[in-house]
Design an enzyme around this catalytic site. Structure first.
Site, PDB file in Angstrom:
ATOM      1  N   ILE A  11     -99.321   2.694 -30.796  1.00 54.39           N
ATOM      2  CA  ILE A  11    -100.385   3.495 -30.311  1.00 54.39           C
ATOM      3  C   ILE A  11    -101.659   3.569 -31.154  1.00 54.39           C
ATOM      4  O   ILE A  11    -102.716   3.740 -30.551  1.00 54.39           O
ATOM      5  CB  ILE A  11     -99.780   4.918 -30.216  1.00 54.39           C
ATOM      6  CG1 ILE A  11    -100.443   5.749 -29.167  1.00 54.39           C
ATOM      7  CG2 ILE A  11     -99.692   5.678 -31.708  1.00 54.39           C
ATOM      8  CD1 ILE A  11     -99.978   7.099 -28.686  1.00 54.39           C
ATOM      9  N   ASP A  34     -97.048   9.339 -37.099  1.00 51.73           N
ATOM     10  CA  ASP A  34     -98.052  10.069 -38.013  1.00 51.73           C
ATOM     11  C   ASP A  34     -98.550   9.264 -39.136  1.00 51.73           C
ATOM     12  O   ASP A  34     -99.818   9.270 -39.400  1.00 51.73           O
ATOM     13  CB  ASP A  34     -97.078  11.356 -38.619  1.00 51.73           C
ATOM     14  CG  ASP A  34     -98.093  12.483 -38.992  1.00 51.73           C
ATOM     15  OD1 ASP A  34     -97.640  13.510 -39.542  1.00 51.73           O
ATOM     16  OD2 ASP A  34     -99.303  12.515 -38.889  1.00 51.73           O
TER      17      ASP A  34
HETATM   18  N1  APR Z   1     -96.853   3.777 -32.273  1.00 55.81           N
HETATM   19  C1  APR Z   1     -96.071   4.212 -31.054  1.00 55.81           C
HETATM   20  N2  APR Z   1     -95.037   4.898 -31.459  1.00 55.81           N
HETATM   21  C2  APR Z   1     -94.521   4.986 -32.605  1.00 55.81           C
HETATM   22  C3  APR Z   1     -95.309   4.316 -33.715  1.00 55.81           C
HETATM   23  C4  APR Z   1     -96.421   3.600 -33.408  1.00 55.81           C
HETATM   24  N3  APR Z   1     -97.133   3.148 -34.315  1.00 55.81           N
HETATM   25  N4  APR Z   1     -94.443   4.354 -34.935  1.00 55.81           N
HETATM   26  C5  APR Z   1     -93.494   5.090 -34.464  1.00 55.81           C
HETATM   27  N5  APR Z   1     -93.325   5.469 -33.180  1.00 55.81           N
HETATM   28  C6  APR Z   1     -92.584   6.198 -32.416  1.00 55.81           C
HETATM   29  C7  APR Z   1     -90.950   6.138 -32.927  1.00 55.81           C
HETATM   30  O1  APR Z   1     -90.320   4.992 -32.881  1.00 55.81           O
HETATM   31  C8  APR Z   1     -90.434   7.556 -32.153  1.00 55.81           C
HETATM   32  O2  APR Z   1     -90.035   6.814 -30.795  1.00 55.81           O
HETATM   33  O3  APR Z   1     -92.843   7.363 -32.157  1.00 55.81           O
HETATM   34  C9  APR Z   1     -91.723   8.314 -32.039  1.00 55.81           C
HETATM   35  C10 APR Z   1     -91.889   9.457 -32.474  1.00 55.81           C
HETATM   36  O4  APR Z   1     -91.179   9.347 -33.810  1.00 55.81           O
HETATM   37  P1  APR Z   1     -91.842   9.890 -35.462  1.00 55.81           P
HETATM   38  O5  APR Z   1     -92.976   9.180 -35.699  1.00 55.81           O
HETATM   39  O6  APR Z   1     -90.529   9.803 -36.227  1.00 55.81           O
HETATM   40  O7  APR Z   1     -92.119  11.364 -34.841  1.00 55.81           O
HETATM   41  P2  APR Z   1     -91.161  12.495 -34.583  1.00 55.81           P
HETATM   42  O8  APR Z   1     -89.687  12.445 -34.013  1.00 55.81           O
HETATM   43  O9  APR Z   1     -91.849  13.597 -33.845  1.00 55.81           O
HETATM   44  O10 APR Z   1     -90.863  13.305 -35.959  1.00 55.81           O
HETATM   45  C11 APR Z   1     -92.085  13.848 -36.585  1.00 55.81           C
HETATM   46  O11 APR Z   1     -92.032  12.575 -38.491  1.00 55.81           O
HETATM   47  O12 APR Z   1     -93.531  11.354 -39.066  1.00 55.81           O
HETATM   48  C12 APR Z   1     -92.922  12.408 -39.405  1.00 55.81           C
HETATM   49  O13 APR Z   1     -94.798  13.729 -39.993  1.00 55.81           O
HETATM   50  C13 APR Z   1     -93.918  13.507 -38.918  1.00 55.81           C
HETATM   51  O14 APR Z   1     -92.698  15.283 -39.940  1.00 55.81           O
HETATM   52  C14 APR Z   1     -93.103  14.725 -38.704  1.00 55.81           C
HETATM   53  C15 APR Z   1     -91.806  13.975 -38.050  1.00 55.81           C
END
Ligand code: APR
Length: 189
Positions: A11, A34
């Site tokens: 993304i 994030d």
């Molecule tokens: N582009 C698109 N999607 C991504 C990317 C990227 N670069 N990196 C990871 N993802 C995907 C993951 O594979 C997952 O399907 O984003 C989705 C959400 O996963 P997370 O990033 O772990 O977010 P979430 O499950 O909402 O957890 C949030 O994780 O990173 C920490 O600070 C954040 O504490 C919060 C928690």
């Protein structure tokens, strides 16, 4: 009436007007998407997040809400930070996840479409990583929100990071009556 796209990719590389970040309530960064967004946007993003007011100690964005910052070094002009629920198998999980998607789209529509003529937004699979939300249920919740009314948004892209997540969102998109204009009840309801 948004055009809905389901894409596989990173993304942070999206050339849309706004990307949605799956953040935590502190808005001070983390892992997953994030961490990727903070790395790609550069250090000014953390400064901008720190400047957002805390609604209570340590909380800048309550779960289910959304906050707006510039995109800084990203090609996307803006970032909409939302916080999905950590999955616990409670009824409230679905309500909070729907709220995260809805708050992100509503903020985009209210602040960016209406004021700046923004047209396109990309969203990740909020809560489907560290927060452990089951993929198929999360994807269905996302589509339900997209179809709940005729959003004044030109293009909505779900950008999924791996095959399994991409397939789950493709399935949910097809099941939601992909051909119908969002804002109408999906086929079979
Ligand atoms: N582009 C698109 N999607 C991504 C990317 C990227 N670069 N990196 C990871 N993802 C995907 C993951 O594979 C997952 O399907 O984003 C989705 C959400 O996963 P997370 O990033 O772990 O977010 P979430 O499950 O909402 O957890 C949030 O994780 O990173 C920490 O600070 C954040 O504490 C919060 C928690």
């Amino acid at each position: 009436m948004p055009k809905i796209e389901i894409a596989k990719g990173d993304i942070t590389r999206e050339t849309v007007d706004a990307i949605v970040n799956a953040a935590n309530e502190t808005l001070l960064g983390g892992g997953g998407v994030d961490g990727a967004i903070h790395r790609a946007a550069g250090p000014r993003l953390l400064e901008a997040c720190r400047a957002l007011p805390e609604v209570r100690p340590g909380v800048r964005c309550p779960t289910g809400e959304a906050r707006l910052t510039p995109g800084f070094e990203l090609s996307a002009r803006w970032i909409i930070h939302t916080v999905g629920p950590r999955y616990r198998g409670r009824p409230d999980d679905a309500r909070l996840l729907a709220s995260a998607f809805r708050s992100s789209l509503a903020l985009f529509e209210r602040e960016l479409v209406a004021v700046h003529g923004a047209r396109s937004i990309a969203l990740p699979a909020v809560s489907c990583g560290v927060y452990g939300y089951p993929l198929d249920e999360a994807a269905r919740i996302a589509m339900d929100v997209l179809y709940e009314r005729a959003w004044n948004v030109e293009t909505v892209r779900f950008v999924l990071f791996n095959d399994e997540t991409w397939r789950a969102f493709e399935r949910a998109f097809s099941a939601a009556g992909a051909g119908d204009a969002p804002g109408t009840a999906p086929r079979g309801t």
